[in-house]
Design an enzyme around this catalytic site. Structure first.
Site, PDB file in Angstrom:
ATOM      1  N   HIS A 146     -14.395  15.914 -46.995  1.00 40.28           N
ATOM      2  CA  HIS A 146     -14.504  14.805 -46.045  1.00 40.28           C
ATOM      3  C   HIS A 146     -13.948  15.213 -44.683  1.00 40.28           C
ATOM      4  O   HIS A 146     -12.772  15.561 -44.573  1.00 40.28           O
ATOM      5  CB  HIS A 146     -13.727  13.609 -46.604  1.00 40.28           C
ATOM      6  CG  HIS A 146     -13.839  12.372 -45.787  1.00 40.28           C
ATOM      7  ND1 HIS A 146     -12.751  11.661 -45.355  1.00 40.28           N
ATOM      8  CD2 HIS A 146     -14.929  11.709 -45.324  1.00 40.28           C
ATOM      9  CE1 HIS A 146     -13.161  10.605 -44.671  1.00 40.28           C
ATOM     10  NE2 HIS A 146     -14.478  10.610 -44.633  1.00 40.28           N
ATOM     11  N   ASP A 183     -18.943  13.976 -38.838  1.00 40.99           N
ATOM     12  CA  ASP A 183     -19.393  12.843 -38.020  1.00 40.99           C
ATOM     13  C   ASP A 183     -19.915  13.349 -36.677  1.00 40.99           C
ATOM     14  O   ASP A 183     -19.287  14.200 -36.061  1.00 40.99           O
ATOM     15  CB  ASP A 183     -18.194  11.917 -37.782  1.00 40.99           C
ATOM     16  CG  ASP A 183     -17.506  11.570 -39.083  1.00 40.99           C
ATOM     17  OD1 ASP A 183     -18.059  10.750 -39.826  1.00 40.99           O
ATOM     18  OD2 ASP A 183     -16.431  12.149 -39.373  1.00 40.99           O
ATOM     19  N   HIS A 226     -14.910  12.030 -35.191  1.00 41.41           N
ATOM     20  CA  HIS A 226     -15.053  10.784 -35.948  1.00 41.41           C
ATOM     21  C   HIS A 226     -15.006   9.523 -35.101  1.00 41.41           C
ATOM     22  O   HIS A 226     -15.776   8.589 -35.311  1.00 41.41           O
ATOM     23  CB  HIS A 226     -13.964  10.712 -37.023  1.00 41.41           C
ATOM     24  CG  HIS A 226     -14.046   9.481 -37.862  1.00 41.41           C
ATOM     25  ND1 HIS A 226     -13.455   8.284 -37.510  1.00 41.41           N
ATOM     26  CD2 HIS A 226     -14.692   9.242 -39.035  1.00 41.41           C
ATOM     27  CE1 HIS A 226     -13.718   7.377 -38.430  1.00 41.41           C
ATOM     28  NE2 HIS A 226     -14.459   7.925 -39.367  1.00 41.41           N
TER      29      HIS A 226
HETATM   30  O1  G3P Z   1     -19.630   9.194 -45.373  1.00 42.23           O
HETATM   31  C1  G3P Z   1     -18.465   8.786 -45.980  1.00 42.23           C
HETATM   32  C2  G3P Z   1     -17.364   8.528 -45.001  1.00 42.23           C
HETATM   33  O2  G3P Z   1     -17.242   9.619 -44.136  1.00 42.23           O
HETATM   34  C3  G3P Z   1     -17.557   7.273 -44.211  1.00 42.23           C
HETATM   35  O3  G3P Z   1     -16.406   6.820 -43.598  1.00 42.23           O
HETATM   36  O4  G3P Z   1     -14.934   6.414 -41.687  1.00 42.23           O
HETATM   37  O5  G3P Z   1     -14.707   8.510 -42.946  1.00 42.23           O
HETATM   38  O6  G3P Z   1     -16.657   8.157 -41.472  1.00 42.23           O
HETATM   39  P1  G3P Z   1     -15.665   7.505 -42.381  1.00 42.23           P
HETATM   40 CA    CA Z   2     -17.730  10.173 -41.960  1.00 43.26          CA
END
Ligand code: G3P
Ligand code: CA
Length: 227
Positions: free
Chosen positions: A12, A41, A53
């Site tokens: 992540h 992101d 992000h």
């Molecule tokens: O795609 C899963 C996750 O990345 C979504 O939440 O806030 O970490 O971008 P966030």
């Molecule tokens: Ca994400």
């Protein structure tokens, strides 16, 4: 298309729990732990696709201000942690070997067309996702054929209809709403389901039992028994 054959461990924002998030250093760390895929992101700034992000630079860099107030050049001068620069989409795709999947999250408006244009030049297993279902609709309409997944932080009564209308490959949901009945419904409707963000190994095992196809984790170092 799936991010791996069985149960995907997805780094992540790279390896956000142990390295600066969304940096080349973080993606390298995730790769060292043999993740099946990495997630990151993407915003478009100055016609460049950058991997970050938030819509401000405050939390993840030594700068302050809204992303849209920066030129690409000035963004690249910021320190995104441990001397890392904010990477471009192309830098990340060049770093990740084709044997590892990539999940690109469309964060900013106007990213759909530009991301599709870049991704079609790479051979990784690919998944494009977004909380912005309209941006995803535009991505699908572009005709790249790249699999997509709407994201849900809170479940919506019409969540499965949204996924069907998008011809989604997967429905990716927050761990907060990943209850057995919901996962069962998503899978029974023919979608893969990935859950974010899971840093507890036992929880990942429970989700796998429920039929979840993979988890996003900030701690790929803890998940090597799956990889
Ligand atoms: O795609 C899963 C996750 O990345 C979504 O939440 O806030 O970490 O971008 P966030
Ligand atoms: Ca994400």
């Amino acid at each position: 298309m799936s991010l791996s054959a069985d149960f995907s461990i997805i780094g992540h924002r790279g390896a956000a729990g142990i390295e600066p998030e969304n940096t080349l250093r973080g993606f390298k760390r995730a790769l060292e732990h043999q993740v099946h895929a990495v997630e990151f992101d993407v915003y478009q700034i100055d016609r460049e696709l950058v991997v970050i992000h938030d819509d401000t630079v405050d939390r993840t860099t030594n700068g302050t201000g809204a992303l849209t107030d920066f030129s690409f050049e000035r963004l690249r001068q910021l320190d995104a942690g441990d001397g890392e620069r904010i990477p471009t989409l192309i830098e990340v795709l060049d770093l990740v070997p084709p044997s590892v999947g990539v999940n690109v999250e469309l964060k900013g408006p106007g990213t759909a067309t530009a991301v599709a244009e870049v991704l079609r030049q790479y051979s990784h297993r690919q998944l494009v996702s977004s909380f912005d279902h309209e941006e995803l609709r535009q991505f699908v309409a572009g005709g790249s054929g790249i699999p997509i997944a709407p994201l849900f932080g809170r479940w919506r009564e019409n969540g499965l209809e949204i996924a069907r209308a998008l011809k989604a490959h997967a429905v990716n949901i927050s761990d907060r709403i990943a209850i057995p009945e919901r996962v069962t419904d998503i899978v029974a409707a023919g979608f893969a389901c990935h859950v974010f963000t899971v840093n507890d190994v036992q929880r990942a095992k429970d989700l796998k039992e429920m039929g979840v196809s993979g988890v996003f984790t900030d701690r790929p170092d803890l998940f090597t028994e799956f990889t």
